[in-house]
Enzyme design. Structure first.
Site, PDB file in Angstrom:
ATOM      1  N   ASN A 213      -2.450   1.783  -4.719  1.00  8.97           N
ATOM      2  CA  ASN A 213      -3.419   2.037  -3.637  1.00  8.97           C
ATOM      3  C   ASN A 213      -2.760   2.662  -2.420  1.00  8.97           C
ATOM      4  OD1 ASN A 213      -5.440   0.694  -5.104  1.00  8.97           O
ATOM      5  ND2 ASN A 213      -4.654  -1.253  -4.382  1.00  8.97           N
ATOM      6  N   CYS A 214      -1.764   3.497  -2.703  1.00 12.95           N
ATOM      7  CA  CYS A 214      -0.861   3.784  -1.605  1.00 12.95           C
ATOM      8  C   CYS A 214      -1.197   5.005  -0.777  1.00 12.95           C
ATOM      9  CB  CYS A 214       0.531   3.957  -2.172  1.00 12.95           C
ATOM     10  SG  CYS A 214       0.500   4.913  -3.672  1.00 12.95           S
ATOM     11  N   VAL A 215      -0.617   5.043   0.389  1.00 13.04           N
ATOM     12  CA  VAL A 215      -0.594   6.161   1.314  1.00 13.04           C
ATOM     13  C   VAL A 215      -1.985   6.540   1.807  1.00 13.04           C
ATOM     14  CG1 VAL A 215       0.713   8.241   1.775  1.00 13.04           C
ATOM     15  CG2 VAL A 215       1.087   7.057  -0.339  1.00 13.04           C
TER      16      VAL A 215
ATOM     17  N   LYS B 276      -2.953  10.132  -1.477  1.00 15.92           N
ATOM     18  CA  LYS B 276      -2.498   9.134  -2.438  1.00 15.92           C
ATOM     19  C   LYS B 276      -2.826   9.663  -3.837  1.00 15.92           C
ATOM     20  CE  LYS B 276      -5.385   5.602  -1.336  1.00 15.92           C
ATOM     21  NZ  LYS B 276      -5.787   4.206  -1.392  1.00 15.92           N
TER      22      LYS B 276
ATOM     23  N   LEU C 148       0.819  -1.212   0.000  1.00 12.45           N
ATOM     24  CA  LEU C 148       0.000   0.000   0.000  1.00 12.45           C
ATOM     25  C   LEU C 148       0.852   1.261   0.000  1.00 12.45           C
ATOM     26  CD1 LEU C 148      -2.815  -1.015   2.446  1.00 12.45           C
ATOM     27  CD2 LEU C 148      -2.980  -0.832  -0.002  1.00 12.45           C
TER      28      LEU C 148
END
Lengths: 428, 349
Positions: free
Chosen positions: A241-243, A248, A209
């Site tokens: 799908n990060c942060v 994001k 993620l």
């Protein structure tokens, strides 16, 4: 490179017997979409739902947002290196279902997923309350390891966008946007007197993620790299799908990167836009030194006079942001930074985790800990209970009547550090 | 007509018409009248509010007998039950400014009644109270009274009526230091491009985020004999017992937790991470990777360190405000100090 983004304006969405666009209305064959996604044996169940701007609908926990498109001319339909075979993107014609978005939800993978409210107070805080959203709720088979779970969900969202995008293949666009830029030599010849500007886009690259992908390559594995801006606009970069949800960079925001678009707007008028440097935000000190030195070197080698640097996430990447700034300013290259801040619930705390005197020009896109109150929804797509464990939520933030209190942290795109949204911070 | 809001006014001996420097030692008194600036101020409130009385205190008395002065003043405030307290303006008078600040802080902290005051920007009272009271920026001498009072009265009306307070430059107060999120009419990327163009063209520009100033902490002295030292383990890596019994947040922590580790040799097995800022898979496999209790316990057995402190302290670092982090640090530090801990292994992620 010459890229045509041919926008078909989507004015409504509905379910029907086939997936088509007619008179601006996008119809989706739910069963066909579900079957398409279930070709991946790691997916147990898929539910599809629709959410229109203004409806009292809350979507949670949102992982990614993707714009449905189809490439009708030129290489690389879909997301080369990820969902389709490798191709050089950035040239050709793309039909865009403009105004529509695929939104992925489903069992929570981590704490970085978020909320979209389609109406009222919540709608103000996210750019994705204005899109007609096809929400894909993905339930994977039991026992998937977290990294596989994330990948499954990520790919399903991209595939859904590709499937829906196909509906636009033979539709005449309402509007055609042309993005054309030649080699540095050609552009410098055309605009010898305009200042040369680069865009450094930082991508968080720190594990589950916390990764971005470029032509399918995890950004953790790269040295800072130069892209023609058209490549990013044409699907070369996707979100892992990060942060935290607020900052994001969703895949949709890569496809429509607002810094690229706003710099393109000035290209040939006030600036000579040289391109995009994608820079990974790594966790180790050595990694930070390597990527920041390398980024500054690229900017210098390419002869930049000015650079816009956007961050992804907050905390330790604040250091990367300021390290790049410091190096560039020392070389006489003028910078503008885009970041959000963590000033606490009361806004009284220092906004960044690091500081440098060279950072004299900074755009703030909001305090991630700004607390908002959201009234109860008529309908929740996904799982409302996820809010208590998401970044930006807490035990007790969901009230019995279904209203909730949360930080902007939990709202998708609210403090977008590529400046995709309108939030800012003022000192009171 | 709505009921008038009630203003209690504070002035020093000079503006309270008792006398000059020679009367700076007078103890506080209360008069149910509008004295000095309170008179003009009352006129500016129109039909909406009224000054119900004036507290007068000598500047030297306040600063030399702060406790007694405040006790008297707070009693008057409690008896008079004003909706708002107004002090000064103190211009560039340092002792008067400190007195206004002292009154302001006490009234806001203890009674949660709003306070408006006025000071010259360099008055030492500004730093004392600007985060709690509204300090209107005024001239450095009493010649600025005519300009100061209408600004103070406007803010007073807005506060008393519960109206939204605008930006410092619009309302004329010195920024309180609150960074509030609002909407701009342009998206962030557009603002960034415009700011860069200004820089490239050598035009004026204004940053939206002035760089923060950091505290410098002097390192503690080295521990001379580790084999006799008690060492505590503290982390901001979000490692908590399974089920997260204290419900510590995954980001922007509002609290910390402490857990008894005197009877275990490692965190692995009973602990996991709830931290929202890193890949949790490897920390969940072995939480000692984030907070190395296992190694500390080994060192304890080998006699390298005297003792591992019985409690392990933990919170989440990601997105946690410096304000909260400072508070946690003071609270945890106090406990560790009182417990006689000699050193701390402090891990992030």
């Amino acid at each position: 490179m010459k890229l045509e983004l041919r926008r078909i304006h989507i004015k409504d969405i509905q379910f029907g017997n086939e997936t088509v666009v007619k008179d601006g209305i996008l119809t989706i064959n739910q069963e066909e979409l579900v079957n398409k996604l279930k070709e991946d044996k790691r997916i147990k169940e898929v539910k599809v739902d629709l959410a229109r701007p203004g409806e009292k609908v809350r979507i949670i926990p949102v992982k990614d947002v993707i714009e449905p498109r189809v490439k009708i001319e030129g290489e690389g339909n879909g997301f080369p290196g990820v969902t389709t075979k490798m191709a050089q993107v950035g040239s050709g014609k793309v039909n865009v279902l403009y105004g529509a978005a695929v939104v992925t939800v489903g069992d929570i993978v981590g704490f970085q997923e978020g909320v979209i409210d389609m109406w009222g107070e919540g709608a103000k805080w996210t750019p994705f309350s204005k899109t007609y959203n096809i929400v894909v709720d993905i339930k994977p088979v039991e026992g998937l390891a977290p990294h596989t779970h994330e990948e499954t969900v990520r790919l399903a969202g991209l595939k859904a966008a590709e499937y829906i995008g196909e509906a636009g293949r033979n539709i005449e666009p309402d509007e055609v946007l042309v993005y054309e830029m030649g080699s540095h030599a050609e552009e410098s010849k055309k605009y010898p007197d305009l200042p040369r500007v680069l865009y450094v886009e930082m991508l968080i690259s720190q594990g589950l993620l916390h990764d971005g992908y470029i032509y399918g390559v995890n950004s953790q594995l790269i040295l800072p790299t130069l892209l023609h801006p058209n490549e990013e606009l044409d699907g070369a970069v996707i979100s892992g799908n990060c942060v935290a949800a607020c900052d994001k960079i969703t895949t949709y925001q890569h496809q429509n990167n607002s810094v690229i678009l706003d710099l393109y707007e000035q290209h040939g008028k006030t600036i000579n836009f040289l391109g995009v440097i994608l820079t990974p935000e790594l966790t180790t000190l050595e990694g930070k030194f390597r990527t920041c030195d390398y980024t500054a070197k690229l900017c210098k080698t390419l002869g930049a006079d000015g650079v816009i640097i956007s961050e992804e996430g907050y905390g330790n990447p604040d250091s990367d942001l300021l390290m790049i700034c410091k190096r560039l300013e020392k070389e006489g290259i003028k910078t503008v930074l885009i970041t959000d801040e963590c000033s606490g619930w009361d806004g009284m705390s220092q906004p960044l985790a690091d500081t440098t005197e060279e950072a004299v020009a900074v755009v703030s896109t909001g305090n991630v800990s700004h607390v908002i109150k959201l009234e109860p929804a008529d309908k929740v797509i996904g799982d409302i209970n996820a809010i208590t464990t998401l970044a930006g939520g807490w035990e007790g933030c969901l009230k019995e009547d279904g209203s909730l209190q949360c930080e902007l942290n939990a709202v998708i795109g609210s403090t977008s550090e590529i400046g995709y949204h309108n939030c800012t911070v003022k000192l009171y | 007509m709505a009921k008038k809001f009630r203003v209690l006014y504070y002035v020093n001996q000079f503006f309270g018409q008792i006398g000059g420097e020679e009367k700076a030692g007078v103890a506080p008194t209360f008069e149910a009248k509008t004295l000095g600036p309170a008179l003009g101020f009352n006129g500016l409130l129109g039909d909406e509010g009224e000054v119900i009385g004036t507290i007068i205190c000598g500047d030297n008395y306040f600063n030399e007998n702060k406790e007694e002065a405040l006790e008297y003043i707070m009693n008057v405030v409690k008896e008079q039950k004003p909706d708002i307290v107004v002090a000064g303006p103190a211009f560039n008078a340092g002792r008067y400014g400190m007195a206004c600040a002292g009154v302001a802080n006490a009234v806001v902290d203890e009674l949660n009644i709003p306070v408006v005051t006025g000071m010259y920007v360099e008055n030492p009272g500004v730093e004392e109270c600007k985060s709690k009271a509204y300090v209107v920026s005024v001239a450095d001498s009493a010649g600025g009274m005519r300009e100061a009072l209408p600004k103070m009265a406007n803010l007073t009306k807005k506060l008393a009526k519960g109206e939204e307070i605008g930006l410092p430059e619009e309302e004329g107060y010195i920024p309180q230091g609150k960074r509030l999120t609002i909407f701009s009419d342009k998206r962030g990327s557009q603002r960034a491009v415009e700011m860069l163009l200004s820089r490239l063209n050598g035009e004026a520009f204004e940053t939206e985020l002035p760089m923060p100033v950091f505290d410098k902490v002097e390192p503690a002295k080295a521990i001379e004999d580790l084999s006799k030292a008690t060492i505590a383990l503290v982390t901001s890596g979000g490692i908590v017992p399974h089920g997260n019994p204290d419900r510590i947040q995954s980001a922007s922590a509002q609290k910390w937790g402490k857990y008894d580790v005197s009877n275990i040799d490692a965190l692995t097995g009973e602990y996991y991470t709830i931290h929202g800022g890193y890949d949790p898979v490897y920390a969940n496999e072995k939480p000692d990777r984030v907070a190395p209790l296992d190694l500390l316990k080994e060192f304890e057995k080998e006699g390298k360190i005297g003792k591992v402190y019985e409690f392990f302290y933990t919170t989440t670092g990601t997105g946690t405000s410096v304000g909260n982090a400072t508070k946690f640090g003071v609270e945890i530090g106090k406990e560790l100090k009182e417990a006689g801990v000699d050193g701390v292994i402090l891990t992030s992620t």
